[in-house]
Scaffold this motif. Structure first.
Motif, short mmCIF file in Angstrom:
data_model
loop_
_atom_site.label_atom_id
_atom_site.label_comp_id
_atom_site.label_asym_id
_atom_site.label_seq_id
_atom_site.Cartn_x
_atom_site.Cartn_y
_atom_site.Cartn_z
N LEU A 71 72.70 2.26 59.76
CA LEU A 71 73.95 2.21 60.51
C LEU A 71 74.73 3.48 60.21
O LEU A 71 74.55 4.11 59.17
N ILE A 72 75.63 3.81 61.15
CA ILE A 72 76.63 4.83 60.89
C ILE A 72 77.99 4.13 60.96
O ILE A 72 78.16 3.16 61.69
N VAL A 73 78.92 4.61 60.15
CA VAL A 73 80.23 3.97 60.04
C VAL A 73 81.30 5.04 60.26
O VAL A 73 81.15 6.18 59.83
N GLU A 74 82.37 4.64 60.91
CA GLU A 74 83.46 5.56 61.19
C GLU A 74 84.11 6.08 59.90
O GLU A 74 84.06 5.41 58.87
N HIS A 75 84.76 7.23 60.00
CA HIS A 75 85.51 7.76 58.86
C HIS A 75 86.57 6.76 58.41
O HIS A 75 86.78 6.57 57.22
N ASP A 76 87.23 6.14 59.37
CA ASP A 76 88.21 5.10 59.06
C ASP A 76 87.69 3.78 59.63
O ASP A 76 87.96 3.45 60.79
N PRO A 77 86.95 3.02 58.84
CA PRO A 77 86.34 1.81 59.36
C PRO A 77 87.25 0.58 59.40
O PRO A 77 86.84 -0.47 59.90
N ALA A 78 88.48 0.69 58.92
CA ALA A 78 89.35 -0.49 58.83
C ALA A 78 89.51 -1.24 60.16
O ALA A 78 89.35 -2.47 60.19
N PRO A 79 89.80 -0.56 61.28
CA PRO A 79 89.91 -1.31 62.54
C PRO A 79 88.62 -2.03 62.93
O PRO A 79 88.66 -3.16 63.42
N SER A 80 87.49 -1.39 62.71
CA SER A 80 86.20 -2.02 63.03
C SER A 80 85.92 -3.21 62.12
O SER A 80 85.42 -4.24 62.58
N ILE A 81 86.24 -3.08 60.86
CA ILE A 81 86.05 -4.20 59.93
C ILE A 81 86.84 -5.40 60.43
O ILE A 81 86.31 -6.51 60.53
N ASP A 82 88.12 -5.19 60.74
CA ASP A 82 88.96 -6.29 61.22
C ASP A 82 88.39 -6.90 62.50
O ASP A 82 88.35 -8.12 62.64
#
Length: 185
Positions: free
Chosen positions: A52-63
């Motif tokens: 997987l690749i994850v955004e620099h700021d994953p907080a919105p995606s986590i939520d």
């Protein structure tokens, strides 16, 4: 070859493949998202892992991923909504993503243990006439790290049988030693 150029090229390629996977293949990971893993001497550790690749700021995606997962017990509804979210603009901007890749393993995985013991490996990606050979440092992510949480909740949407007790490894590329075939223009 300039490592920064190679990194940008690879991340754009990964985003294109991930868009194809969610838009045309029901979210199933394409070959180019499942690298062969070898030691620095080129001996094989495992024929494929799913990354997987994850955004620099994953907080919105986590939520968002957590919300999608928790709002229904129907795995098909979760899957449909995850595809809808990921097929829109999620992979549209490669520059939004960290270049570290992640992969999930069972807690007692021999592959994960071997990768952590040697601390470095090479990920060999290939699809549609493009190939990359990327040396990486391997580490285990702590459960509370945002990259770990983003990987966990993403995977939970696509694999309802995934156990809670997994380990997520991060693969940090050494772009100065990476190779592409063909090389970026």
């Amino acid at each position: 070859m300039d490592g920064a150029i190679l990194k940008r090229h690879f991340m754009a390629w990964q985003c294109r493949l991930r868009q194809m996977a969610v838009r045309q293949f029901d979210g199933r990971p394409l070959e180019g998202l499942r690298p062969r893993v070898v030691r620095l001497d080129a001996s094989e550790i495992v024929p494929t892992i799913t990354t997987l690749i994850v955004e620099h700021d994953p907080a919105p995606s986590i939520d968002l991923f957590r919300h999608i997962y928790r709002k229904t017990h129907d795995p098909r509804a979760r899957h449909r909504e995850a595809l809808s979210v990921l097929s829109s603009v999620h992979y549209q901007y490669p520059e939004n993503f960290d270049d570290r890749l992640t992969a999930s393993f069972a807690r007692d995985s021999g592959t994960a243990a071997a990768l952590l013991a040697i601390k470095t490996c090479v990920l060999e990606f290939a699809q549609f006439g493009q190939a990359y050979r990327i040396p990486c440092r391997v580490s285990e992510l702590a459960e509370d790290e945002p990259v770990c949480q983003a990987s966990y909740w993403h995977n939970k949407l696509f694999n309802p049988a995934m156990p809670a007790d997994i380990r997520i490894l991060a693969f940090a590329p050494d772009w100065s030693s990476a190779e592409a075939d063909p090389p970026p223009d």
